[in-house]
Design a protein around this motif. Structure first.
Motif, PDB file in Angstrom:
ATOM      1  N   PHE A 231      87.923  53.212  51.500  1.00  0.00           N
ATOM      2  CA  PHE A 231      87.927  54.235  50.892  1.00  0.00           C
ATOM      3  C   PHE A 231      87.865  55.125  49.340  1.00  0.00           C
ATOM      4  N   GLY A 232      87.977  53.954  48.995  1.00  0.00           N
ATOM      5  CA  GLY A 232      87.941  53.552  47.355  1.00  0.00           C
ATOM      6  C   GLY A 232      85.984  53.239  47.001  1.00  0.00           C
ATOM      7  N   ILE A 233      85.626  52.974  47.680  1.00  0.00           N
ATOM      8  CA  ILE A 233      84.395  52.305  47.685  1.00  0.00           C
ATOM      9  C   ILE A 233      83.160  53.701  48.274  1.00  0.00           C
ATOM     10  N   TYR A 234      83.706  54.636  49.263  1.00  0.00           N
ATOM     11  CA  TYR A 234      83.141  55.209  49.586  1.00  0.00           C
ATOM     12  C   TYR A 234      83.289  56.655  48.603  1.00  0.00           C
ATOM     13  N   VAL A 235      84.485  57.398  47.734  1.00  0.00           N
ATOM     14  CA  VAL A 235      84.483  57.714  47.065  1.00  0.00           C
ATOM     15  C   VAL A 235      83.803  57.910  45.577  1.00  0.00           C
ATOM     16  N   VAL A 236      83.723  56.284  44.998  1.00  0.00           N
ATOM     17  CA  VAL A 236      82.159  56.034  44.553  1.00  0.00           C
ATOM     18  C   VAL A 236      80.981  55.674  45.045  1.00  0.00           C
ATOM     19  N   ALA A 237      80.363  55.759  45.511  1.00  0.00           N
ATOM     20  CA  ALA A 237      79.367  55.850  46.197  1.00  0.00           C
ATOM     21  C   ALA A 237      78.901  56.514  46.261  1.00  0.00           C
ATOM     22  N   GLN A 238      79.536  58.027  47.077  1.00  0.00           N
ATOM     23  CA  GLN A 238      79.150  59.247  47.469  1.00  0.00           C
ATOM     24  C   GLN A 238      79.741  60.275  46.494  1.00  0.00           C
ATOM     25  N   GLY A 239      81.099  60.418  46.375  1.00  0.00           N
ATOM     26  CA  GLY A 239      81.178  61.465  45.520  1.00  0.00           C
ATOM     27  C   GLY A 239      81.100  61.757  44.033  1.00  0.00           C
ATOM     28  N   PHE A 240      80.791  59.735  43.397  1.00  0.00           N
ATOM     29  CA  PHE A 240      80.091  60.297  41.735  1.00  0.00           C
ATOM     30  C   PHE A 240      78.294  59.932  41.922  1.00  0.00           C
ATOM     31  N   LEU A 241      78.214  59.614  43.043  1.00  0.00           N
ATOM     32  CA  LEU A 241      77.126  58.800  42.789  1.00  0.00           C
ATOM     33  C   LEU A 241      76.073  58.888  44.026  1.00  0.00           C
ATOM     34  N   GLY A 242      76.457  59.914  45.308  1.00  0.00           N
ATOM     35  CA  GLY A 242      76.350  60.800  45.648  1.00  0.00           C
ATOM     36  C   GLY A 242      75.126  59.578  47.173  1.00  0.00           C
ATOM     37  N   ALA A 243      75.279  58.772  47.314  1.00  0.00           N
ATOM     38  CA  ALA A 243      74.346  57.597  47.915  1.00  0.00           C
ATOM     39  C   ALA A 243      74.399  57.531  49.680  1.00  0.00           C
ATOM     40  N   LEU A 244      75.731  57.922  49.716  1.00  0.00           N
ATOM     41  CA  LEU A 244      76.249  58.359  51.631  1.00  0.00           C
ATOM     42  C   LEU A 244      76.371  59.473  51.671  1.00  0.00           C
ATOM     43  N   PRO A 245      75.409  60.499  51.923  1.00  0.00           N
ATOM     44  CA  PRO A 245      75.647  62.334  51.970  1.00  0.00           C
ATOM     45  C   PRO A 245      75.695  62.416  53.387  1.00  0.00           C
ATOM     46  N   HIS A 246      75.876  61.614  54.603  1.00  0.00           N
ATOM     47  CA  HIS A 246      75.940  61.772  55.641  1.00  0.00           C
ATOM     48  C   HIS A 246      77.069  61.558  56.800  1.00  0.00           C
ATOM     49  N   SER A 247      77.303  62.188  57.586  1.00  0.00           N
ATOM     50  CA  SER A 247      78.763  61.088  58.545  1.00  0.00           C
ATOM     51  C   SER A 247      79.784  60.922  57.729  1.00  0.00           C
ATOM     52  N   HIS A 248      80.464  61.605  56.869  1.00  0.00           N
ATOM     53  CA  HIS A 248      81.534  61.698  56.024  1.00  0.00           C
ATOM     54  C   HIS A 248      82.546  60.213  56.799  1.00  0.00           C
ATOM     55  N   VAL A 249      83.577  61.162  57.799  1.00  0.00           N
ATOM     56  CA  VAL A 249      84.263  59.787  57.726  1.00  0.00           C
ATOM     57  C   VAL A 249      83.867  59.048  58.779  1.00  0.00           C
ATOM     58  N   ALA A 250      82.793  58.767  59.116  1.00  0.00           N
ATOM     59  CA  ALA A 250      82.210  57.368  61.009  1.00  0.00           C
ATOM     60  C   ALA A 250      81.927  56.626  59.186  1.00  0.00           C
ATOM     61  N   THR A 251      81.154  56.899  57.667  1.00  0.00           N
ATOM     62  CA  THR A 251      80.711  56.706  57.262  1.00  0.00           C
ATOM     63  C   THR A 251      81.856  55.843  56.377  1.00  0.00           C
ATOM     64  N   TRP A 252      82.883  56.183  56.060  1.00  0.00           N
ATOM     65  CA  TRP A 252      84.312  55.380  55.656  1.00  0.00           C
ATOM     66  C   TRP A 252      84.728  53.956  56.841  1.00  0.00           C
ATOM     67  N   ALA A 253      84.529  55.248  58.161  1.00  0.00           N
ATOM     68  CA  ALA A 253      85.189  53.606  59.805  1.00  0.00           C
ATOM     69  C   ALA A 253      84.274  52.592  58.985  1.00  0.00           C
ATOM     70  N   ILE A 254      83.291  52.675  59.576  1.00  0.00           N
ATOM     71  CA  ILE A 254      81.874  51.800  59.191  1.00  0.00           C
ATOM     72  C   ILE A 254      82.362  50.853  57.771  1.00  0.00           C
ATOM     73  N   LEU A 255      82.773  51.632  56.808  1.00  0.00           N
ATOM     74  CA  LEU A 255      83.051  50.641  55.448  1.00  0.00           C
ATOM     75  C   LEU A 255      84.067  49.844  55.401  1.00  0.00           C
ATOM     76  N   SER A 256      85.529  50.271  56.264  1.00  0.00           N
ATOM     77  CA  SER A 256      86.359  49.680  56.300  1.00  0.00           C
ATOM     78  C   SER A 256      86.018  48.905  57.590  1.00  0.00           C
ATOM     79  N   LEU A 257      85.063  49.061  59.374  1.00  0.00           N
ATOM     80  CA  LEU A 257      85.379  47.417  59.432  1.00  0.00           C
ATOM     81  C   LEU A 257      84.254  47.046  58.432  1.00  0.00           C
ATOM     82  N   ASP A 258      83.794  46.877  57.719  1.00  0.00           N
ATOM     83  CA  ASP A 258      83.242  46.109  57.296  1.00  0.00           C
ATOM     84  C   ASP A 258      83.702  44.922  56.311  1.00  0.00           C
ATOM     85  N   LEU A 259      84.590  45.237  56.043  1.00  0.00           N
ATOM     86  CA  LEU A 259      85.389  44.945  55.141  1.00  0.00           C
ATOM     87  C   LEU A 259      86.347  44.210  55.709  1.00  0.00           C
ATOM     88  N   ILE A 260      87.038  44.546  57.119  1.00  0.00           N
ATOM     89  CA  ILE A 260      87.534  44.163  57.803  1.00  0.00           C
ATOM     90  C   ILE A 260      87.325  42.688  58.475  1.00  0.00           C
TER      91      ILE A 260
END
Length: 413
Positions: A231-260
């Motif tokens: 969630f923190g990575i997504y806030v930085v990448a999209q909230g501050f820098l706008g690099a992940l503009p679509h499918s917000h919940v799914a993108t956060w889930a994929i980031l979590s799965l990648d870390l897991i």
């Protein structure tokens, strides 16, 4: 000193080569692209690309541009070429990889330049044929003067056509554009690479922390830490820098799965092999997984074999799946999702049940140690190795039994 002077430099050299060698060999290798239509101009273009860049592209034929667009959106191809008599249309997806999109644009310009050159050559050949006919007509009989005049008129028209500028135009259409705040994809790749190191840190912490004694506590802590960190990575990448503009919940889930997947693998390896597992995890995930991920370009731009290794490891599969989810609604990400789930299950299984394996190996090792200790104790108790007491010529039984009892107590402790 030998380790510092020989082993460490070799490891560092191999690590640098793992990153530098694929980057220095980036080139298209069987990049899937579409071809629209089956006309002569299209066939000539395909043959020209096959000769100029052998093995660079894997061509897919489509009936029209709409079918090619659908293939790009479904992640079947990276782009497509629509070639007509007066223009070349390049359909690309910068979200699939800015470097591949730029490659397709350059190839489209090359096709247009080559087509323009071929048209100029044809017109020059026509002009030359007209001039030859004119010269032949000049030496003919007087009865052919009218025919010569007509031929001179045709030759003048051909020359005028040859002098007129004829140029094939190139039109580039970005079917799936990258985020406007990240036009070159730098923020995306910069956000993906730290995931590997962060995952290893989480895995090392939950394994080595003394407050997490039970396996289920380690697993629960690992899952929570990965979800919050994602969630923190997504806030930085999209909230501050706008690099992940679509499918917000799914993108956060994929980031979590990648870390897991990364952290669970690291934790499981450390659980099985001890502190040495930390170095093994770093070598596998950072120096191989990150270097072979293709996150900055595309897997098809890496040397053969490297792309397969990278996509079977969590860093490469995670980067590809994140791109599919953030820009293509998850299309083409089924294989990458399966890879991340597989690594996550293996890692979590090692965290949950690895202590049984370690307990059994430790018990076998302790049993061997106790057997050796008992053997030594029996030999000592038999008096075969005890020296005679000074002045008596024999060893005192009481002293022998006391000594054997002390040795046995020491072995038990």
């Amino acid at each position: 000193m030998a380790i510092a002077a020989v082993a460490l430099p070799i490891v560092i050299t191999l690590a640098v080569m793992a990153f530098a060698w694929p980057a220095g060999r980036i080139a298209p290798r069987d990049v899937p692209v579409g071809i629209v239509g089956t006309g002569p101009a299209t066939q000539n273009a395909v043959e020209g690309l096959a000769r100029a860049k052998p093995g660079a592209f894997d061509f897919h034929l489509y009936a029209d541009q709409q079918a090619a667009r659908s293939a790009i959106e479904n992640r079947d191809v990276y782009g497509a070429f629509a070639i007509s008599g007066d223009s070349v249309t390049v359909l690309k997806a910068s979200a699939a990889g800015p470097s591949v999109a730029q490659l397709l644009t350059d190839v489209g310009q090359q096709l247009a330049d080559k087509a323009t050159q071929q048209i100029a050559q044809q017109m020059a050949a026509q002009q030359k044929a007209a001039e030859q006919q004119k010269a032949a007509a000049a030496h003919s009989s007087t009865k052919a003067h009218k025919q010569a005049a007509a031929q001179r008129g045709a030759a003048q028209q051909g020359a005028a056509a040859a002098d007129s500028p004829v140029k094939i135009l190139v039109k580039a259409v970005d079917v799936v554009p990258v985020a406007a705040e990240d036009p070159r994809g730098v923020v995306f790749s910069s956000s993906v690479f730290p995931l590997t190191i962060c995952g290893i840190i989480i895995g090392a912490f939950v394994t080595m922390a003394r407050g997490l004694a039970r396996p289920r506590h380690r697993v629960l802590t690992l899952l929570v830490a990965c979800a919050v960190a994602a969630f923190g990575i997504y806030v930085v990448a999209q909230g501050f820098l706008g690099a992940l503009p679509h499918s917000h919940v799914a993108t956060w889930a994929i980031l979590s799965l990648d870390l897991i997947s990364i952290s669970a693998t690291a934790a499981g390896v450390i659980r099985l092999f001890g502190p040495a597992g930390l170095g093994l995890s770093a070598a596998l995930m950072v120096f191989i997984g990150n270097a072979f991920s293709g996150a900055t370009s595309a897997p098809e731009m890496l040397p053969k074999g490297v792309e397969d290794i990278g996509q079977w490891l969590p860093p490469g599969a995670g980067a590809s799946l994140l791109r599919d989810t953030a820009y293509f609604d998850g299309n083409g990400g089924g294989g990458h999702l399966a890879v991340l789930i597989l690594w996550s299950v293996i890692g979590l299984t090692a965290v949950m049940f690895g202590h049984w394996v370690m307990r059994e190996s430790r018990g076998a090792r302790d049993a061997r140690t106790d057997a050796k200790t008992d053997a030594k104790t029996d030999v000592v108790a038999s008096g075969e190795l005890l020296p005679a007491l000074p002045g008596s010529g024999v060893a005192s039984p009481d002293r022998r039994h006391a000594h054997a009892h002390a040795r046995r107590s020491s072995g038990d402790s």
